[in-house]
Design an enzyme around this catalytic site. Structure first.
Site, short mmCIF file in Angstrom:
data_model
loop_
_atom_site.label_atom_id
_atom_site.label_comp_id
_atom_site.label_asym_id
_atom_site.label_seq_id
_atom_site.Cartn_x
_atom_site.Cartn_y
_atom_site.Cartn_z
N CYS A 121 0.84 -1.21 0.00
CA CYS A 121 0.00 0.00 0.00
C CYS A 121 0.87 1.26 0.00
CB CYS A 121 -0.90 -0.06 1.23
SG CYS A 121 -1.74 1.48 1.64
N CYS B 104 0.15 3.77 2.78
CA CYS B 104 0.60 3.18 4.06
C CYS B 104 2.09 3.45 4.26
CB CYS B 104 0.35 1.68 4.08
SG CYS B 104 -1.39 1.20 3.95
#
Length: 106
Positions: free
Chosen positions: A31, A34
């Site tokens: 991600c 993230c």
């Protein structure tokens, strides 16, 4: 590993019910947002050490936890106080926003 706590199936309840304000960052290695958020979470973990618990939960390693909290998009940030989910934020948030939310539950 920094000052943050890694959430697992074994320690989730103890962390959430440990008597402190808790921020859990739900993330995954694939991600992009993230990865951008990770250093922010690690800074907060160091700054709030002893006052609050800042934790990370890898959704790929703990899919049951993610499902339990209905995590459908990451990064997802959950704030707990006294074992109760108080707030949820999805997507990148800056350090100031996260600190202000965490401060409400100290």
């Amino acid at each position: 590993m920094g000052a943050y706590t890694e959430i697992t199936n074994e320690n989730l309840d103890a962390v959430i019910n440990g008597g402190k304000a808790v921020l859990i960052d739900f993330w995954a290695s694939w991600c992009g947002p993230c990865k951008m958020l990770s250093p922010v979470v690690e800074e907060l973990a160091a700054e709030y050490e002893g006052r609050a618990v800042v934790a990370k939960c890898n959704v790929d390693d703990c899919p049951d936890i993610a499902m339990n909290f209905q995590i459908s998009s990451i990064p997802a940030l959950l704030f707990f106080k006294d074992g109760e989910l108080k707030e949820k934020a999805v997507g990148f948030r800056n350090k100031g926003m996260l600190a202000a939310t965490l401060d409400k539950y100290l």
